[in-house]
Motif scaffolding. Structure first.
Motif, PDB file in Angstrom:
ATOM      1  N   GLY A 270      43.396  19.115  44.582  1.00  0.00           N
ATOM      2  CA  GLY A 270      44.336  19.579  43.777  1.00  0.00           C
ATOM      3  C   GLY A 270      43.470  19.943  42.470  1.00  0.00           C
ATOM      4  N   ASP A 271      43.606  19.304  41.549  1.00  0.00           N
ATOM      5  CA  ASP A 271      42.836  19.730  40.079  1.00  0.00           C
ATOM      6  C   ASP A 271      41.510  19.518  39.994  1.00  0.00           C
ATOM      7  N   GLU A 272      40.910  19.181  41.007  1.00  0.00           N
ATOM      8  CA  GLU A 272      39.413  18.859  41.098  1.00  0.00           C
ATOM      9  C   GLU A 272      38.930  20.205  41.200  1.00  0.00           C
ATOM     10  N   TRP A 273      38.229  20.628  40.289  1.00  0.00           N
ATOM     11  CA  TRP A 273      37.650  21.983  40.382  1.00  0.00           C
ATOM     12  C   TRP A 273      36.048  22.075  40.907  1.00  0.00           C
ATOM     13  N   ASP A 274      35.669  21.038  41.072  1.00  0.00           N
ATOM     14  CA  ASP A 274      34.160  20.747  41.203  1.00  0.00           C
ATOM     15  C   ASP A 274      33.800  20.803  43.038  1.00  0.00           C
ATOM     16  N   ARG A 275      35.067  20.925  43.690  1.00  0.00           N
ATOM     17  CA  ARG A 275      34.757  20.813  45.035  1.00  0.00           C
ATOM     18  C   ARG A 275      34.004  22.288  45.696  1.00  0.00           C
ATOM     19  N   GLU A 276      33.023  22.059  46.656  1.00  0.00           N
ATOM     20  CA  GLU A 276      32.726  23.438  47.277  1.00  0.00           C
ATOM     21  C   GLU A 276      33.344  24.021  48.275  1.00  0.00           C
ATOM     22  N   ALA A 277      34.241  22.956  48.695  1.00  0.00           N
ATOM     23  CA  ALA A 277      35.052  23.500  50.010  1.00  0.00           C
ATOM     24  C   ALA A 277      36.008  24.809  49.399  1.00  0.00           C
ATOM     25  N   GLY A 278      36.331  25.444  50.315  1.00  0.00           N
ATOM     26  CA  GLY A 278      37.195  26.622  50.118  1.00  0.00           C
ATOM     27  C   GLY A 278      36.692  27.863  49.409  1.00  0.00           C
ATOM     28  N   LEU A 279      35.520  27.851  49.194  1.00  0.00           N
ATOM     29  CA  LEU A 279      34.653  29.225  48.471  1.00  0.00           C
ATOM     30  C   LEU A 279      34.895  30.276  49.579  1.00  0.00           C
ATOM     31  N   LEU A 280      34.824  29.893  50.863  1.00  0.00           N
ATOM     32  CA  LEU A 280      34.869  31.013  51.860  1.00  0.00           C
ATOM     33  C   LEU A 280      36.307  31.386  52.349  1.00  0.00           C
ATOM     34  N   ASP A 281      37.216  30.681  51.774  1.00  0.00           N
ATOM     35  CA  ASP A 281      38.600  31.003  52.003  1.00  0.00           C
ATOM     36  C   ASP A 281      39.219  32.359  51.335  1.00  0.00           C
ATOM     37  N   SER A 282      39.417  33.536  52.336  1.00  0.00           N
ATOM     38  CA  SER A 282      39.592  34.583  51.423  1.00  0.00           C
ATOM     39  C   SER A 282      40.852  34.466  50.627  1.00  0.00           C
ATOM     40  N   GLU A 283      41.706  33.474  50.812  1.00  0.00           N
ATOM     41  CA  GLU A 283      42.969  33.247  50.328  1.00  0.00           C
ATOM     42  C   GLU A 283      42.578  32.857  48.571  1.00  0.00           C
ATOM     43  N   TYR A 284      41.646  31.949  48.561  1.00  0.00           N
ATOM     44  CA  TYR A 284      41.102  31.359  47.334  1.00  0.00           C
ATOM     45  C   TYR A 284      40.301  32.589  46.480  1.00  0.00           C
ATOM     46  N   GLN A 285      39.757  33.445  47.255  1.00  0.00           N
ATOM     47  CA  GLN A 285      38.934  34.596  46.717  1.00  0.00           C
ATOM     48  C   GLN A 285      40.047  35.587  46.021  1.00  0.00           C
ATOM     49  N   LEU A 286      40.856  35.819  46.711  1.00  0.00           N
ATOM     50  CA  LEU A 286      42.023  36.808  46.320  1.00  0.00           C
ATOM     51  C   LEU A 286      42.732  36.210  45.137  1.00  0.00           C
ATOM     52  N   ALA A 287      43.073  34.859  45.156  1.00  0.00           N
ATOM     53  CA  ALA A 287      43.627  34.220  44.125  1.00  0.00           C
ATOM     54  C   ALA A 287      43.116  34.479  42.904  1.00  0.00           C
ATOM     55  N   MET A 288      41.719  34.151  42.717  1.00  0.00           N
ATOM     56  CA  MET A 288      40.846  34.297  41.679  1.00  0.00           C
ATOM     57  C   MET A 288      40.834  35.694  41.208  1.00  0.00           C
ATOM     58  N   VAL A 289      40.599  36.699  41.926  1.00  0.00           N
ATOM     59  CA  VAL A 289      40.701  38.070  41.418  1.00  0.00           C
ATOM     60  C   VAL A 289      42.132  38.571  40.957  1.00  0.00           C
ATOM     61  N   ARG A 290      43.114  38.136  41.624  1.00  0.00           N
ATOM     62  CA  ARG A 290      44.322  38.321  41.284  1.00  0.00           C
ATOM     63  C   ARG A 290      44.623  38.035  39.936  1.00  0.00           C
ATOM     64  N   PHE A 291      44.314  36.472  39.885  1.00  0.00           N
ATOM     65  CA  PHE A 291      44.668  35.759  38.445  1.00  0.00           C
ATOM     66  C   PHE A 291      44.012  36.473  37.247  1.00  0.00           C
ATOM     67  N   ARG A 292      42.756  36.727  37.464  1.00  0.00           N
ATOM     68  CA  ARG A 292      42.005  37.583  36.458  1.00  0.00           C
ATOM     69  C   ARG A 292      42.626  38.832  35.888  1.00  0.00           C
ATOM     70  N   GLU A 293      42.973  39.567  37.069  1.00  0.00           N
ATOM     71  CA  GLU A 293      43.692  40.919  36.665  1.00  0.00           C
ATOM     72  C   GLU A 293      44.855  40.909  35.718  1.00  0.00           C
ATOM     73  N   GLU A 294      45.957  39.800  36.509  1.00  0.00           N
ATOM     74  CA  GLU A 294      47.129  39.355  35.856  1.00  0.00           C
ATOM     75  C   GLU A 294      46.787  39.104  34.288  1.00  0.00           C
ATOM     76  N   HIS A 295      45.857  38.366  34.205  1.00  0.00           N
ATOM     77  CA  HIS A 295      45.813  37.504  32.807  1.00  0.00           C
ATOM     78  C   HIS A 295      45.243  38.412  31.987  1.00  0.00           C
ATOM     79  N   MET A 296      44.468  39.579  32.454  1.00  0.00           N
ATOM     80  CA  MET A 296      43.886  40.622  31.462  1.00  0.00           C
ATOM     81  C   MET A 296      44.987  41.526  31.172  1.00  0.00           C
TER      82      MET A 296
END
Ligand SMILES: Cc1cc2nc3c(=O)[nH]c(=O)nc-3n(C[C@H](O)[C@H](O)[C@H](O)COP(=O)(O)OP(=O)(O)OC[C@H]3O[C@@H](n4cnc5c(N)ncnc54)[C@H](O)[C@@H]3O)c2cc1C
Length: 299
Positions: free
Chosen positions: A143-169
């Motif tokens: 959950g809130d623990e942002w320092d785990r390495e797992a999930g970096l290669l999950d494309s859903e994680y990658q997409l959520a990051m770039v979508r979040f940045r665009e919407e926030h901007m």
């Protein structure tokens, strides 16, 4: 970088101009997508030529090996057929106005007036940054623990990051314009003053489009070597995109220092995995040696 995204442009171009998709909104979207990909693609090309020139040392500087000519060609593409910054303004303007279908062909002043009167609430409401944030969190083990390495290669994680940045901007840009107008400042001056946010939003938008197109393409490929190779490139593109803007993600609480370092480690690992495939990937373009014409480098 953007081969899959260019495929999408080509498909949309066919749909719009062959009459299967014929509304003004679809045309505007196509124009915006083409403009944004042109801007990022041409800047990328110039960086690639420079990187290759340096990788070849002094030989890369010799006219006979043609990097200077390639640089001259790619360089001017950042200006003609539309200066890249002006094209990115068009992209950002499209994103702001996209939220109101009744507005077409807004000029800059009209767009600012529109944002003042109507758009901010709509943009902020329609951008679902908070939902995306939850999605990013859900994708992380713990959950809130942002320092785990797992999930970096999950494309859903990658997409959520770039979508979040665009919407926030997008929401941030709308707020900034509204604040300036509320202070009764000249609309043109306000738009000019937030120019860096305009360009950053457009970049974030195009990088999101490219990431989505790349992920979609990899998903549709049958299992096999081609899929495995393109999946590596897709991860490399997505993570290096996040890495390049890691300061922004950290400033906005989406990356811890540890996770940011983990992304850089992963990018380095991916580069090592892609390296043995490099010749095959380049050969896949099928470029005839007669076209290369760099005798000192390729014989
Ligand atoms: C080799 C070459 C071939 C060309 N061929 C053709 C052709 O066949 N047909 C044709 O019609 N034209 C052609 N052009 C012209 C080309 O389209 C223009 O050079 C291009 O649109 C940029 O315009 P500009 O040169 O007036 O630069 P400017 O628009 O003055 O841009 C200079 C700088 O100002 C910035 N800038 C400009 N406007 C804004 C703004 N609103 N907000 C923020 N920053 C801004 C730009 O980002 C850029 O950094 C060619 C140009 C070249 C170099």
């Amino acid at each position: 970088m953007s081969g899959s995204a260019q495929d999408v442009v080509r498909t949309q171009l066919h749909e719009v101009f062959s009459g299967t998709e014929d509304d003004a909104r679809a045309r505007r979207r196509l124009e915006s997508r083409a403009a944004g990909i042109k801007a990022l693609g041409t800047w990328h090309a110039t960086r690639v030529v420079q990187e290759c020139r340096e990788a070849c040392g002094g030989a890369g500087y010799l006219a006979v090996n043609r990097f200077a000519a390639l640089k001259g060609d790619s360089d001017v593409f950042t200006t003609f057929e539309g200066d890249n910054h002006v094209l990115l303004q068009l992209v950002a303007k499209g994103l702001l106005t996209d939220h109101a279908s009744e507005f077409e062909d807004l000029d800059q002043l009209g767009m600012v007036r529109y944002v003042t009167n109507l758009a901010v609430e709509t943009v902020i409401e329609r951008t679902s940054a908070h939902k995306l944030l939850e999605r990013v969190r859900d994708l992380l083990p713990g959950g809130d623990e942002w320092d785990r390495e797992a999930g970096l290669l999950d494309s859903e994680y990658q997409l959520a990051m770039v979508r979040f940045r665009e919407e926030h901007m997008l929401a941030g840009l709308a707020r900034r314009i509204k604040r300036g107008i509320d202070q009764k400042r000249d609309p043109g001056a306000v738009f000019s003053q937030v120019q860096d946010h305009v360009i950053a939003l457009a970049r974030a938008h195009v990088e999101r489009l490219v990431t989505e197109a790349f992920v979609d393409k990899v998903r549709t490929l049958p299992e096999g070597g081609e899929k495995a190779a393109l999946a590596l490139l897709c991860d490399l593109f997505a993570l290096s995109t996040i890495e390049a803007d890691r300061a922004w993600f950290m400033e906005h609480g989406r990356l811890t220092v540890q996770r940011s370092k983990a992304i850089s480690r992963e990018v380095n690992d991916l580069c090592r995995k892609v390296r043995p495939l490099a010749v095959g990937l380049v050969d896949a373009w099928g470029i005839p040696s007669a076209v290369l014409r760099a005798p000192d480098l390729v014989g």
